[in-house]
Design a protein around this motif. Structure first.
Motif, PDB file in Angstrom:
ATOM      1  N   VAL A   1       0.849  -1.189   0.000  1.00 24.12           N
ATOM      2  CA  VAL A   1       0.000   0.000   0.000  1.00 24.12           C
ATOM      3  C   VAL A   1       0.887   1.241   0.000  1.00 24.12           C
ATOM      4  N   THR A   2       0.523   2.194  -0.842  1.00 24.38           N
ATOM      5  CA  THR A   2       1.342   3.401  -1.032  1.00 24.38           C
ATOM      6  C   THR A   2       0.458   4.640  -0.889  1.00 24.38           C
ATOM      7  N   ALA A   3       0.986   5.671  -0.196  1.00 27.90           N
ATOM      8  CA  ALA A   3       0.291   6.953  -0.127  1.00 27.90           C
ATOM      9  C   ALA A   3       1.330   8.058  -0.102  1.00 27.90           C
ATOM     10  N   GLY A   4       1.031   9.158  -0.770  1.00 32.61           N
ATOM     11  CA  GLY A   4       2.020  10.226  -0.823  1.00 32.61           C
ATOM     12  C   GLY A   4       1.412  11.580  -1.082  1.00 32.61           C
ATOM     13  N   ILE A   5       2.281  12.593  -0.971  1.00 27.07           N
ATOM     14  CA  ILE A   5       1.897  13.965  -1.267  1.00 27.07           C
ATOM     15  C   ILE A   5       2.797  14.459  -2.389  1.00 27.07           C
ATOM     16  N   GLY A   6       2.162  15.070  -3.390  1.00 24.49           N
ATOM     17  CA  GLY A   6       2.947  15.546  -4.521  1.00 24.49           C
ATOM     18  C   GLY A   6       2.814  17.034  -4.737  1.00 24.49           C
ATOM     19  N   TRP A   7       3.842  17.621  -5.318  1.00 26.24           N
ATOM     20  CA  TRP A   7       3.854  19.031  -5.687  1.00 26.24           C
ATOM     21  C   TRP A   7       4.086  19.140  -7.190  1.00 26.24           C
ATOM     22  N   GLY A   8       3.923  20.320  -7.712  1.00 22.74           N
ATOM     23  CA  GLY A   8       4.161  20.528  -9.139  1.00 22.74           C
ATOM     24  C   GLY A   8       3.196  19.674  -9.931  1.00 22.74           C
TER      25      GLY A   8
END
Lengths: 714, 232
Positions: free
Chosen positions: A157-164
């Protein structure tokens, strides 16, 4: 080890690797542990889900090549796991139907860097921070912090925060504030570190799940935070949904294929090809066994055999020399000089076969033990390369006899083998009638050019003849003449430049239809004593320049640090690559520092004046594996402005060098390698001089010998 | 290798891309100092180094060709290749045998301690404890360490926990001659995932105290070798 005979192929090795590894047949129950446990790669070629990254790392040293396609977007990515936590990627992407900025299809080059901050533990997930497209023209620019956790053996399971780019859909705010200036091709030439943008502007969540029910199959679902604004606004494809779905299949140890449904509107495909210096397609290096060590009779039982009176016999010296020369020749070693005494011998050998100097030393020691009378106890084996005496290995014959049959023979022999500097070769000890030495070879060649916007791949095939004539050790006249047979390189485009066109006019050199002189040089390379080595070269140094070059290198046998200086006067050659010269000439040169870190990294810094007259420095860092694989990256900054440099802003690239024996399992010193430059410009361009000293002298360095010491008994 | 397709593709690549060269500047004619000696075997046993049926020697043909010295026949089980070997050297109780293609095997009292020229070779193997147990003729437990080189040319030591069990007497035929032997099975286990268990077998000639036949493990890649001592 006449460097003139070494050959290099080009980036086509990558295509070949893909063909070789991809062609391995699919066999039931034949997936290795490594392949079954390796994290899968996403459409950007990074460890990840489908279009989104995960926090997983590939195994150390792993190289992944991915080709992905969906919605008119093709991405080709090369990813290298630089250290267990750090990885870097180079990507070449093509977007069809772009139809703006003068491009029908838009080709884009980009680099990524990822660092795993936290390894997965019992209670916490792996956490990785990533910079996507951080020096390119920026269309894929995005940053992320992502966490991944395995639940049992099958679920990730993967979770993240992205920019751009990765914060462009359904963003929740701007956690680090700041605005994110849009990429403007009018003021930005690409290629500069866009530090002011990193982690700025809107951020969004992304995530997903990978389920691998068995070692071959994988299912993926993800929520993407990429709005694909540049693509959808140009009508490249229609983005209907943030949800992506995929299924993947591990075909064999190298190849993983996937099929996907993306953004509610598009079908996609992804091919992931994995290889590693740690996995050779050949099984071991296969060659005839070495001469066994036959121990001498015990001295007490047979004292006569140990007598030293034989040295007074006329011709004894010449007869033993001839015998050694013949046996060494069968082992791919050229006996250059020798000095035989009653109790010791010094032999100077040029290793023409083995990638490992340790193996050359071992095979030579066995020849000496098989050839010489019992009184000769000490073997001094000097590795030489022409006039360069690299180092001396001192081995006692009784140690060879005692250790050959020991289980820890390699470790034990290393502790009793000494390495010292080698003095210049004494002309009186040179094997009679060896010089002059003449060698020639005839071989096909390929030349390639990549990333030309109109013709992304250009390739030429031709025939090359080489010859070298060595008057005495290190005094060499050599050259190569080539003829293009077939190819497309003549379509390469010439670009305009604000600097003297020292490299951007390369296309004009590709137009030649007649035979051309690649190089034609006279050179002298010599040991100068006291850890110093020198070289002088004059002639047609490379395809585009002729001139004079002088180099001095300080490199003690046991030192990780080496220092060098080189000064050249170069004149641009005519485009037909015959004898003619053009008006442009320049004095160029560098001082260099080389350092061999004990963690497998090599670094070199060159500071000086480049071909276009610009002044600056180059940093080149390589990961070198013990078997000789080298993967590196370099960057050059000079006093040329981004504007004058043009697209890319400064010179940079990736280097790759692979021993051919790794592919074939045959003993050979040949290497294939390439330098991948996203773009060739005139700033930070260096003269290419054949036979530079450091790589040659390094073959006799203790660190390099120790890397493959175990081969001493092979 | 078993990956025939891949092998073919890569040879095509090697030829097409990596640029085979001709001329004296290309070290294409590989050989070693041992090869002239090996040729004698090649001629003598009519073994042209071909897989399988290339080996045609019989006890009578060996005698007719003047092979009176110790002679060993080895079969690489996985590749079905047989070859004859003659002694090429002795050092402190070990004997190095040379095959027609230049490969060598080194053994002590019939127990292999090294191989060269097979690909992923047995770099070294400990033989002392096993040799002692075979001489005693009893069951025994001991540790043996095998060393191999990995693709980075680094030594990988695998520690095996071994048990030797006598299987009783067995009459075997080696090249049409019968011998009375004591058979032993050696089972070794390791923590290595690549070679969790290996099983070697030994047939010791009771009358002459010589290893008449054995089947011994070389490496995961090469597999097992079957050795038969034809001429003592």
């Amino acid at each position: 080890m006449s460097y003139g005979i070494r050959r290099r192929a080009s980036l086509s090795i990558l295509a070949c690797l893909v063909a070789v590894l991809g062609a391995a047949p699919a066999m039931a129950n034949d997936i290795s542990r490594v392949a079954a446990e390796r994290p899968s790669l996403n459409f950007f070629g990074n460890s990840g889900l489908i279009d989104m990254p995960s926090a997983e790392s590939q195994p150390d040293g792993e190289i992944g090549v991915t080709v992905s396609y969906f919605g008119g977007i093709t991405r080709n990515t090369l990813t290298f796991q630089i250290t267990p936590r750090l990885s870097g990627s180079f990507r070449y992407a093509a977007t069809q139907d772009w139809n703006s900025g003068g491009f029908a299809t838009y080709y884009d080059r980009s680099f990524d860097l990822r660092y795993q901050l936290l390894r997965e533990g019992r209670y916490w997930p792996a956490v990785t921070i990533g910079l996507q497209d951080f020096v390119g023209t920026g269309i894929y620019a995005g940053e992320y912090i992502v966490a991944t956790r395995n639940f049992g053996d099958h679920l990730t399971v993967t979770a993240g925060i992205g920019w751009g780019r990765l914060g462009s859909y359904n963003s929740f705010g701007t956690p680090f504030a700041g605005d994110r200036p849009a990429f403007d091709p009018a003021t930005n030439f690409g290629g500069e570190f866009s530090v002011d943008q990193w982690f700025r502007g809107p951020a969004a969540f992304f995530g997903g799940v990978e389920w691998r029910p068995n070692e071959r199959l994988g299912f993926k679902i993800e929520y993407s935070s990429d709005a694909f604004q540049p693509e959808t606004s140009r009508g490249v494809f229609t983005r209907e949904s943030p949800w992506n779905f995929g299924v993947e299949y591990q075909v064999n140890d190298s190849l993983r294929l996937g099929a996907y449904y993306l953004y509610g509107s598009e079908f996609g495909l992804n091919a992931q090809i994995a290889f590693s210096p740690r996995r050779s397609p050949a099984s071991g290096i296969r060659q005839e066994g070495p001469l066994p060590i036959t121990p001498r009779p015990a001295r007490e039982e047979n004292p006569d055999a140990w007598a030293e009176t034989w040295v007074t016999i006329p011709n004894a010296d010449a007869a033993f020399g001839e015998r050694i020369r013949e046996l060494l020749a069968a082992e791919g070693q050229t006996l250059i000089a020798y000095d035989l005494q009653a109790d010791e011998i010094e032999v100077r050998i040029e290793n023409d076969r083995y990638l490992s100097s340790a193996q050359a030393i071992g095979r030579t020691a066995r020849v000496l033990a098989a050839s010489l009378l019992p009184s000769v106890e000490t073997f001094r084996i000097v590795l030489v390369d022409g006039g360069l005496a690299l180092s001396t290995a001192v081995i006692r014959r009784s140690d060879l006899e005692a250790l050959e049959t020991e289980p820890n023979a390699a470790e034990a022999l290393r502790t009793v083998t000494g390495f010292t500097a080698a003095g210049p070769t004494d002309a009186t000890e040179v094997v009679p009638d060896l010089y002059p030495r003449f060698e020639w070879s005839l071989a096909p060649y390929t030349r390639t050019s990549f990333f030309d916007p109109r013709n992304p791949i250009l390739i030429d095939l031709g025939l090359r003849a080489r010859a070298s004539y060595e008057f005495r050790p290190g005094w060499v006249l050599e050259g190569s003449v080539a003829q293009r047979i077939v190819g497309t390189l003549d379509r390469a485009r010439q670009t305009s430049s604000n600097l003297p066109p020292v490299r951007t006019n390369f296309a004009l050199y590709e137009q030649t239809e007649t035979p051309f002189i690649e190089t034609l040089t006279f050179s002298v390379a010599q040991s100068l004593g006291g850890d110093y080595f020198g070289r002088f070269t004059i002639g047609y140094l490379e395809r585009m320049f002729a001139g004079v070059s002088a180099e001095l290198l300080w490199s003690p046998v046991g030192s990780r640090l080496a220092l060098g200086a080189e000064i050249n006067y170069a004149i641009q050659r005519d485009f037909d690559m015959r004898f003619g010269l053009q008006d442009y000439d320049v004095v160029t040169g560098h001082v260099s520092a080389y350092y061999d870190f004990d963690n497998g990294f090599l670094a070199r810094v060159d500071v000086g004046r480049y071909l276009a007259g610009d002044i600056g420095a180059t940093l080149h860092v390589e990961r070198e594996f013990e078997n000789g694989w080298r993967v590196g990256a370099f960057a050059t900054l000079t006093d040329v402005s981004s504007e004058d440099f043009g697209e890319g802003s400064f010179d940079k690239g990736i280097t790759l060098s692979i021993p051919v024996s790794w592919f074939t399992g045959q003993p050979t010193q040949q290497r294939v390698g390439t330098t991948i430059r996203p773009i060739t410009r005139d700033g930070g361009a260096r003269l290419s001089v054949p036979g530079r000293l450091y790589d040659r002298v390094r073959e006799g360095q203790i660190q390099r010998i120790d890397d493959q010491w175990a081969r001493v008994w092979r | 290798m078993g990956a025939g397709v891949a092998m073919k593709a890569y040879w095509v690549c090697v030829l097409a891309v990596f640029l085979t060269a001709c001329g004296p500047g290309a070290d294409n004619n590989l050989s070693s100092a041992l090869l002239p000696v090996a040729e004698r075997i090649r001629d003598g046993v009519r073994d042209r180094g071909q897989p399988g049926d290339g080996f045609t020697a019989t006890r009578a043909s060996l005698a007719a060709d003047g092979f009176n010295d110790p002679f060993l026949v080895a079969r690489l089980d996985a590749r079905n290749i047989r070859t004859g070997l003659i002694q090429a050297g002795q050092n402190r109780g070990t004997v190095t045998w040379l095959a027609a293609d230049g490969a060598t095997l080194t053994e002590r009292d019939g127990v292999l301690s090294a191989s060269r020229g097979l690909g992923v070779d047995l770099y070294t193997a400990e033989t002392a404890a096993l040799g002692q147990a075979l001489r005693a003729g009893n069951s025994a437990s001991y540790v043996r360490r095998y060393r191999h080189l990995d693709p980075l040319a680094q030594i990988v030591v695998t520690r095996f926990d071994c048990t030797l069990m006598p299987d009783g007497r067995e009459a075997i035929e080696v090249f049409d001659v019968s011998f009375t032997t004591a058979r032993y099975t050696e089972i070794c286990t390791s923590a290595s995932l690549d070679a969790p268990q290996i099983e070697n077998q030994y047939w010791v000639d009771q009358d002459r105290s010589i290893m008449r036949r054995s089947r011994q493990w070389i490496s995961t890649d090469v597999g097992y070798l079957t050795l038969e001592r034809v001429i003592d």
